[in-house]
Design a protein around this motif. Structure first.
Motif, mmCIF file in Angstrom:
data_model
loop_
_atom_site.group_PDB
_atom_site.id
_atom_site.type_symbol
_atom_site.label_atom_id
_atom_site.label_comp_id
_atom_site.label_asym_id
_atom_site.label_seq_id
_atom_site.Cartn_x
_atom_site.Cartn_y
_atom_site.Cartn_z
ATOM 1 N N ALA A 161 0.833 -1.197 0.000
ATOM 2 C CA ALA A 161 0.000 0.000 0.000
ATOM 3 C C ALA A 161 0.871 1.252 0.000
ATOM 4 O O ALA A 161 0.560 2.243 -0.676
ATOM 5 N N LEU A 162 1.952 1.237 0.759
ATOM 6 C CA LEU A 162 2.885 2.366 0.740
ATOM 7 C C LEU A 162 3.501 2.539 -0.644
ATOM 8 O O LEU A 162 3.645 3.658 -1.137
ATOM 9 N N ARG A 163 3.871 1.422 -1.269
ATOM 10 C CA ARG A 163 4.437 1.509 -2.616
ATOM 11 C C ARG A 163 3.400 2.074 -3.595
ATOM 12 O O ARG A 163 3.743 2.822 -4.509
ATOM 13 N N ALA A 164 2.139 1.709 -3.403
ATOM 14 C CA ALA A 164 1.086 2.242 -4.274
ATOM 15 C C ALA A 164 0.963 3.748 -4.120
ATOM 16 O O ALA A 164 0.828 4.495 -5.106
ATOM 17 N N LEU A 165 1.012 4.229 -2.884
ATOM 18 C CA LEU A 165 0.930 5.665 -2.634
ATOM 19 C C LEU A 165 2.103 6.398 -3.273
ATOM 20 O O LEU A 165 1.928 7.441 -3.931
ATOM 21 N N ILE A 166 3.302 5.858 -3.121
ATOM 22 C CA ILE A 166 4.503 6.496 -3.660
ATOM 23 C C ILE A 166 4.464 6.508 -5.184
ATOM 24 O O ILE A 166 4.808 7.506 -5.830
ATOM 25 N N GLU A 167 4.051 5.392 -5.786
ATOM 26 C CA GLU A 167 4.008 5.326 -7.251
ATOM 27 C C GLU A 167 2.943 6.260 -7.807
ATOM 28 O O GLU A 167 3.147 6.895 -8.855
ATOM 29 N N LEU A 168 1.805 6.384 -7.111
ATOM 30 C CA LEU A 168 0.768 7.307 -7.559
ATOM 31 C C LEU A 168 1.271 8.745 -7.493
ATOM 32 O O LEU A 168 0.996 9.560 -8.381
ATOM 33 N N HIS A 169 2.017 9.060 -6.452
ATOM 34 C CA HIS A 169 2.568 10.408 -6.328
ATOM 35 C C HIS A 169 3.553 10.682 -7.465
ATOM 36 O O HIS A 169 3.603 11.794 -8.004
ATOM 37 N N THR A 205 -3.566 15.127 -0.442
ATOM 38 C CA THR A 205 -3.877 16.002 0.684
ATOM 39 C C THR A 205 -2.571 16.415 1.367
ATOM 40 O O THR A 205 -1.493 15.879 1.075
ATOM 41 N N THR A 206 -2.665 17.328 2.284
ATOM 42 C CA THR A 206 -1.474 17.735 3.048
ATOM 43 C C THR A 206 -0.880 16.541 3.781
ATOM 44 O O THR A 206 0.345 16.344 3.818
ATOM 45 N N LEU A 207 -1.768 15.709 4.360
ATOM 46 C CA LEU A 207 -1.299 14.503 5.049
ATOM 47 C C LEU A 207 -0.624 13.549 4.074
ATOM 48 O O LEU A 207 0.411 12.952 4.382
ATOM 49 N N VAL A 239 4.253 10.850 2.006
ATOM 50 C CA VAL A 239 5.130 10.484 0.891
ATOM 51 C C VAL A 239 6.524 11.053 1.104
ATOM 52 O O VAL A 239 7.547 10.385 0.873
ATOM 53 N N GLY A 240 6.603 12.266 1.559
ATOM 54 C CA GLY A 240 7.898 12.901 1.799
ATOM 55 C C GLY A 240 8.721 12.197 2.862
ATOM 56 O O GLY A 240 9.956 12.252 2.842
ATOM 57 N N ARG A 241 8.030 11.547 3.806
ATOM 58 C CA ARG A 241 8.753 10.873 4.881
ATOM 59 C C ARG A 241 9.127 9.435 4.553
ATOM 60 O O ARG A 241 10.132 8.932 5.048
ATOM 61 N N VAL A 242 8.338 8.739 3.736
ATOM 62 C CA VAL A 242 8.560 7.294 3.557
ATOM 63 C C VAL A 242 9.156 6.900 2.212
ATOM 64 O O VAL A 242 9.666 5.788 2.077
#
Length: 301
Positions: free
Chosen positions: A9-17, A62-64, A69-72
């Motif tokens: 799920a983290l990888r999905a968030l990073i790739e979407l960004h 979102t801001t969150l 993304v910036g942290r992980v």
């Protein structure tokens, strides 16, 4: 408080960004768009807040979401690199192996084994802890060595031993010595000879003394030295005769010497591959173990 999350799920968030597109991110991750959306929903449920605002035309973090993304992103990338490195080590493409080995085996057999190992694993470094039998056991037991090429004994507590073969003790001397022409020599015949011996701290010496005592034969020792290399040096200089393991005759110091089998009783040491009980050897380490097993089986009686 512990957050239960899925690394995918983290990888999905990073790739979407990175892609700023659900279509492109799903394609890059080799999943469907609904699967990508589900991963993001699970991550939002885990952190307890919305990370992405979904619209029909764009992706808006979102801001969150931007903060996360910036942290992980860097940590996940680093984790992937570490896992890739571990995979390369498991396949033997890189890494190192450290093992303990009897000095005689390290000299007589290890060079050809290591050459074959490097042919198979050219980028894997090897460190050999070559020492006495007792110190081989200590190195394996303490974890300094992943495995050992040593001697079987009753003191191998907490270890597994794969006995490969036997290395008999022989009588070594200069070619000019009167006994050098003999085909074999009985232990009792050494009573009148000045035999140079290793000191009682040596496992070889203790083993020989125990067997001779069990047969009612007085040990024939006269002079004593601490190390096998010293003993070979004395014999090479023509000073006396000495009892050594047959494998030691392969060393440079012993090549000019003659050896005669010792009988009645036949005394030999048992060469074994040692590892901690229950230990799993990695790919290259297991490969080196197998190469030693093959070479020792060919050389030992």
């Amino acid at each position: 408080m512990r957050i239960n999350y899925n690394l995918d799920a983290l990888r999905a968030l990073i790739e979407l960004h990175r892609a700023q597109s659900f279509v492109q991110a799903a394609r890059q991750l080799h999943i469907t768009q609904p699967a990508l959306t589900r991963r993001l929903q699970l991550l939002e449920e885990a952190v307890g807040g919305r990370l992405v605002d979904r619209t029909t035309r764009s992706v808006a973090f979102t801001t969150l979401g931007e903060w996360l993304v910036g942290r992980v992103a860097e940590q996940v990338a680093g984790l992937d690199q570490h896992l890739l490195a571990a995979s390369r080590m498991a396949r033997g493409e890189t890494g190192s192996v450290q093992f303990a080995c009897l000095t005689t085996v390290a000299y007589a057999i290890a060079p050809e084994v290591i050459a074959r190992f490097h042919h198979r694993y050219p980028q894997v470094r090897v460190t050999v802890l070559d020492d006495t039998g007792q110190r081989v056991i200590e190195s394996v037991g303490s974890g300094r060595a992943e495995f050992g090429v040593g001697l079987w004994s009753d003191e191998l507590h907490g270890m597994e031993a794969d006995v490969i073969g036997e290395d008999p003790f022989v009588l070594a001397m200069s070619p000019e010595h009167a006994l050098a022409r003999r085909r074999r020599i009985r232990w009792q015949e050494l009573a009148s000879e000045k035999v140079v011996a290793l000191r009682p701290t040596s496992a070889n010496r203790r083993q020989i003394d125990a067997v001779l005592d069990a047969h009612g034969i007085a040990p024939p020792w006269f002079d004593e030295v601490e190390h096998l290399s010293s003993l070979l040096g004395w014999l090479h200089a023509g000073h006396g005769i000495g009892v050594i393991p047959r494998l030691a005759m392969r060393t440079a110091e012993a090549r000019s010497l003659r050896c005669v089998p010792l009988v009645e009783p036949d005394i030999h040491r048992r060469i074994a591959l040692l590892k901690r009980r229950g230990a799993t050897l990695g790919g290259p380490t297991q490969g080196l173990w197998d190469l030693f097993r093959q070479a020792l089986a060919q050389r030992a009686t």
